[in-house]
Design a protein around this motif. Structure first.
Motif, PDB file in Angstrom:
ATOM      1  N   UNK B 227      12.188 -21.521 -29.750  1.00  0.00           N
ATOM      2  CA  UNK B 227      13.597 -21.638 -29.386  1.00  0.00           C
ATOM      3  C   UNK B 227      14.389 -21.268 -30.627  1.00  0.00           C
ATOM      4  N   UNK B 228      15.304 -20.323 -30.506  1.00  0.00           N
ATOM      5  CA  UNK B 228      16.046 -19.820 -31.654  1.00  0.00           C
ATOM      6  C   UNK B 228      17.532 -20.028 -31.463  1.00  0.00           C
ATOM      7  N   UNK B 229      18.221 -20.170 -32.575  1.00  0.00           N
ATOM      8  CA  UNK B 229      19.677 -20.194 -32.520  1.00  0.00           C
ATOM      9  C   UNK B 229      20.159 -18.754 -32.656  1.00  0.00           C
ATOM     10  N   UNK B 230      20.845 -18.276 -31.654  1.00  0.00           N
ATOM     11  CA  UNK B 230      21.313 -16.882 -31.683  1.00  0.00           C
ATOM     12  C   UNK B 230      22.462 -16.766 -32.687  1.00  0.00           C
ATOM     13  N   UNK B 231      22.376 -15.864 -33.685  1.00  0.00           N
ATOM     14  CA  UNK B 231      23.393 -15.797 -34.737  1.00  0.00           C
ATOM     15  C   UNK B 231      24.778 -15.441 -34.219  1.00  0.00           C
ATOM     16  N   UNK B 232      24.852 -14.700 -33.098  1.00  0.00           N
ATOM     17  CA  UNK B 232      26.165 -14.283 -32.606  1.00  0.00           C
ATOM     18  C   UNK B 232      26.716 -15.258 -31.574  1.00  0.00           C
ATOM     19  N   UNK B 233      26.066 -16.386 -31.384  1.00  0.00           N
ATOM     20  CA  UNK B 233      26.531 -17.329 -30.372  1.00  0.00           C
ATOM     21  C   UNK B 233      26.107 -18.744 -30.761  1.00  0.00           C
ATOM     22  N   UNK B 234      26.615 -19.706 -30.036  1.00  0.00           N
ATOM     23  CA  UNK B 234      26.229 -21.087 -30.307  1.00  0.00           C
ATOM     24  C   UNK B 234      24.980 -21.470 -29.529  1.00  0.00           C
ATOM     25  N   UNK B 235      24.542 -20.576 -28.688  1.00  0.00           N
ATOM     26  CA  UNK B 235      23.487 -20.948 -27.757  1.00  0.00           C
ATOM     27  C   UNK B 235      22.104 -20.902 -28.386  1.00  0.00           C
ATOM     28  N   UNK B 236      21.219 -21.689 -27.819  1.00  0.00           N
ATOM     29  CA  UNK B 236      19.815 -21.582 -28.169  1.00  0.00           C
ATOM     30  C   UNK B 236      19.153 -20.603 -27.213  1.00  0.00           C
ATOM     31  N   UNK B 237      18.384 -19.704 -27.771  1.00  0.00           N
ATOM     32  CA  UNK B 237      17.723 -18.685 -26.973  1.00  0.00           C
ATOM     33  C   UNK B 237      16.219 -18.903 -27.057  1.00  0.00           C
ATOM     34  N   UNK B 238      15.567 -18.944 -25.907  1.00  0.00           N
ATOM     35  CA  UNK B 238      14.107 -19.033 -25.904  1.00  0.00           C
ATOM     36  C   UNK B 238      13.533 -17.646 -26.132  1.00  0.00           C
ATOM     37  N   UNK B 239      12.592 -17.568 -27.077  1.00  0.00           N
ATOM     38  CA  UNK B 239      12.017 -16.275 -27.447  1.00  0.00           C
ATOM     39  C   UNK B 239      10.512 -16.291 -27.210  1.00  0.00           C
ATOM     40  N   UNK B 240      10.021 -15.328 -26.451  1.00  0.00           N
ATOM     41  CA  UNK B 240       8.588 -15.203 -26.178  1.00  0.00           C
ATOM     42  C   UNK B 240       8.148 -13.797 -26.536  1.00  0.00           C
ATOM     43  N   UNK B 241       6.958 -13.680 -27.167  1.00  0.00           N
ATOM     44  CA  UNK B 241       6.426 -12.339 -27.409  1.00  0.00           C
ATOM     45  C   UNK B 241       5.018 -12.237 -26.835  1.00  0.00           C
ATOM     46  N   UNK B 242       4.754 -11.072 -26.201  1.00  0.00           N
ATOM     47  CA  UNK B 242       3.445 -10.815 -25.598  1.00  0.00           C
ATOM     48  C   UNK B 242       2.888  -9.512 -26.149  1.00  0.00           C
ATOM     49  N   UNK B 243       1.552  -9.397 -26.204  1.00  0.00           N
ATOM     50  CA  UNK B 243       0.937  -8.158 -26.673  1.00  0.00           C
ATOM     51  C   UNK B 243      -0.394  -7.905 -25.980  1.00  0.00           C
ATOM     52  N   UNK B 244      -0.803  -6.620 -25.946  1.00  0.00           N
ATOM     53  CA  UNK B 244      -2.111  -6.261 -25.369  1.00  0.00           C
ATOM     54  C   UNK B 244      -3.072  -5.757 -26.440  1.00  0.00           C
ATOM     55  N   UNK B 245      -2.708  -5.912 -27.713  1.00  0.00           N
ATOM     56  CA  UNK B 245      -3.529  -5.416 -28.801  1.00  0.00           C
ATOM     57  C   UNK B 245      -2.944  -4.169 -29.437  1.00  0.00           C
ATOM     58  N   UNK B 246      -2.146  -3.432 -28.685  1.00  0.00           N
ATOM     59  CA  UNK B 246      -1.444  -2.259 -29.220  1.00  0.00           C
ATOM     60  C   UNK B 246       0.046  -2.345 -28.915  1.00  0.00           C
ATOM     61  N   UNK B 247       0.367  -2.494 -27.639  1.00  0.00           N
ATOM     62  CA  UNK B 247       1.771  -2.550 -27.220  1.00  0.00           C
ATOM     63  C   UNK B 247       2.244  -4.004 -27.219  1.00  0.00           C
ATOM     64  N   UNK B 248       3.543  -4.190 -27.312  1.00  0.00           N
ATOM     65  CA  UNK B 248       4.069  -5.552 -27.222  1.00  0.00           C
ATOM     66  C   UNK B 248       5.472  -5.537 -26.636  1.00  0.00           C
ATOM     67  N   UNK B 249       5.835  -6.699 -26.062  1.00  0.00           N
ATOM     68  CA  UNK B 249       7.211  -6.845 -25.588  1.00  0.00           C
ATOM     69  C   UNK B 249       7.697  -8.258 -25.844  1.00  0.00           C
ATOM     70  N   UNK B 250       9.020  -8.406 -25.957  1.00  0.00           N
ATOM     71  CA  UNK B 250       9.664  -9.693 -26.183  1.00  0.00           C
ATOM     72  C   UNK B 250      10.468 -10.084 -24.961  1.00  0.00           C
ATOM     73  N   UNK B 251      10.560 -11.382 -24.693  1.00  0.00           N
ATOM     74  CA  UNK B 251      11.405 -11.889 -23.619  1.00  0.00           C
ATOM     75  C   UNK B 251      12.398 -12.879 -24.226  1.00  0.00           C
ATOM     76  N   UNK B 252      13.694 -12.657 -23.978  1.00  0.00           N
ATOM     77  CA  UNK B 252      14.748 -13.550 -24.447  1.00  0.00           C
ATOM     78  C   UNK B 252      15.366 -14.228 -23.226  1.00  0.00           C
ATOM     79  N   UNK B 253      15.501 -15.554 -23.284  1.00  0.00           N
ATOM     80  CA  UNK B 253      16.105 -16.289 -22.174  1.00  0.00           C
ATOM     81  C   UNK B 253      17.307 -17.054 -22.706  1.00  0.00           C
ATOM     82  N   UNK B 254      18.485 -16.658 -22.220  1.00  0.00           N
ATOM     83  CA  UNK B 254      19.719 -17.209 -22.766  1.00  0.00           C
ATOM     84  C   UNK B 254      20.588 -17.788 -21.665  1.00  0.00           C
TER      85      UNK B 254
END
Lengths: 190, 315
Positions: B227-254
């Motif tokens: 859970x991160x504090x978003x610098x441009x807002x007061x909100x807490x943003x949940x941050x998830x990262x996934x990978x397959x060994x080469x590729x990766x993607x992030x998910x932000x939930x705000x």
């Protein structure tokens, strides 16, 4: 410019995948009779896939002119804003071209694409999202202009931040090549 | 990239020559960055961006790996890493760095890669005046992009890396212009004064379990949850990262807290971003998926996020 390049660009315009360069290429060549012929054949081929009958004509020039006339003159305070204005014009040109296509061919929402062998995932892709992000990203830190309320400002604030967080998280991962670093650095360049 | 476990190599004797060669190349690639000192310059290119960089990579006698990266044109972006962990970072690269303990040591796992990519030797090439072997990693499904790797014949180092979409179009290019395998001097390893020690942003807590995904592309696993504090807002943003060994993607939930924000999709070079509004009991949440994956896959991931503690572990 080779004939193949032009036809690829034309195909990209028809498939709603043209970048700004390709769009300009096609617009520049739109007086060319051969290109108009090719455009007509592409449209007929697409229509055949949709089992429609139509009489296509490449008449995007007038639609684009109308779009440009309607477009408010871009602000020219700084180089950054000038480039934003250019992107915005390009976006509306894209819409005009696509509107022209729709005029002749109402059913192009299904995503059947001539140049593509396999069907792409069925998505209703908004036409102007790419340029819109670029514009928002470029302007997010450079100007003191008041931010717009609502959608634009949320995306302008968040998407650059999210893109960077994603890229930089990868940089910090252990046991990596320089590739994630290069991706992150490229986000900081303008 | 770390060495491939020995047991993998043991099981390869019965495989055809091509497969053996592939495994050998992947093994050398994985080992190269742990064992080989080098220095050189490379370019990075994607839609809308072209930049040149220098790298100094030094393997110390005790096995410690130090690497300094410096952008040579435009702003002087700089990173100094020791054993993969950033020690100092320059300028704007520094502002989003989060806590260090969350990153597991990633290994190039040949067996795992074989599950999601068809890997074959496609030929030979010459990059940075060095002979190279071309390795093609073609995705087995539509949920990831393909890679074309040109590996140095002598050291196994990646001299060139291309990312290709499902129609074979180039999304990004990483390519050495010059490389030599001499050990960089101590002087060259010294970061400039603008390279500032890494300051970690606060992560409020680990976010494991507060969100789950009904669907993930096969082979992708969760590597980070915060859970991160978003610098441009007061909100807490949940941050998830996934990978397959080469590729990766992030998910932000705000949490949107009543703001009207529309869905959006964007593509910046190899990186796609999909934002989708989602209704939850606690109000609307914006789900944003960012990663080097196809648009349709990102869209499906965004649609599959669910609030709440999972009944059973998601896949």
């Amino acid at each position: 410019m080779s004939r193949e390049t032009l036809q690829e660009s034309l195909s990209a315009v028809m498939d709603n995948e043209a970048d700004e360069l390709e769009l300009r290429r096609v617009l520049t060549a739109s007086e060319n009779g051969e290109l108009r012929g090719t455009w007509s054949r592409y449209q007929i081929a697409r229509a055949a896939m949709h089992r429609e009958l139509l009489v296509p004509q490449l008449d995007i020039a007038s639609a684009v002119s109308a779009a440009l006339a309607d477009e408010a003159a871009p602000a020219r305070k700084t180089p950054i804003w000038r480039s934003v204005g250019r992107v915005a014009v390009a976006a509306s040109v894209t819409v005009a071209v696509l509107a022209g296509v729709r005029f002749y061919n109402q059913d192009d929402l299904s995503g059947a694409q001539l140049a593509q062998q396999e069907a792409s995932p069925v998505l209703s892709v908004p036409q102007v999202q790419g340029p819109a992000l670029l514009a928002g990203y470029n302007s997010s830190e450079e100007t003191g202009e008041p931010a717009e309320v609502g959608t634009a400002s949320w995306h302008e604030q968040r998407l650059p931040s999210y893109l960077r967080q994603h890229a930089q998280e990868a940089v910090m991962g252990t046991g990596e090549t320089a590739l994630p670093y290069a991706r992150a650095a490229s986000l900081e360049n303008r | 990239m770390r060495a491939i476990p020995l047991y993998l190599l043991g099981g390869l004797l019965a495989l055809p020559v091509q497969a053996t060669e592939v495994q050998d190349l992947l093994g050398r690639l994985a080992a190269a960055e742990r064992q080989q000192s080098f220095q050189g310059t490379f370019i990075y290119e994607r839609n809308g961006s072209f930049s040149t960089h220098a790298v100094w990579h030094r393997v110390e006698e005790g096995g410690e790996v130090r690497e300094r990266l410096l952008q040579l044109d435009g702003p002087a972006q700089e990173v100094l890493k020791v054993d993969g962990q950033a020690q100092c970072v320059s300028g704007s690269l520094a502002d989003q760095v989060s806590e260090g303990q969350a990153w597991p040591a990633r290994q190039l796992d040949a067996e795992q890669l074989n599950s999601w990519y068809d890997i074959r030797v496609a030929g030979h090439s010459r990059i940075a005046n060095r002979p190279a072997v071309v390795l093609v990693l073609a995705p087995k499904d539509q949920h990831r992009y393909g890679f074309e790797l040109h590996l140095d014949r002598e050291t196994g180092l990646p001299l060139k890396s291309l990312l290709l979409n499902e129609r074979g179009q180039l999304l990004e290019r990483f390519q050495f212009a010059q490389l030599d395998t001499s050990v960089p001097t101590e002087n060259a390893m010294q970061p400039s004064s603008s390279c500032r020690p890494v300051r970690f942003r606060a992560a409020d807590s680990m976010a494991e379990g507060s969100w789950r995904s009904d669907w993930l592309p096969p082979g992708f696993t969760l590597t980070t949850a915060q859970v991160r504090r978003e610098p441009t807002a007061d909100d807490s943003v949940t941050y998830l990262m996934y990978g397959d060994g080469l590729a990766r993607f992030s998910v932000f939930l705000e949490p949107l807290k009543g703001r009207a924000v529309e869905d959006a999709r964007s593509q910046l070079g190899p990186t796609v971003a999909v934002s989708r509004r989602m209704s939850t009991d606690a109000g609307d949440v914006m789900v944003t998926v960012v990663g080097e994956i196809p648009l349709g896959t990102a869209e499906r991931i965004a649609l599959s996020m669910r609030a709440g503690v999972p009944e059973q572990a998601s896949q």
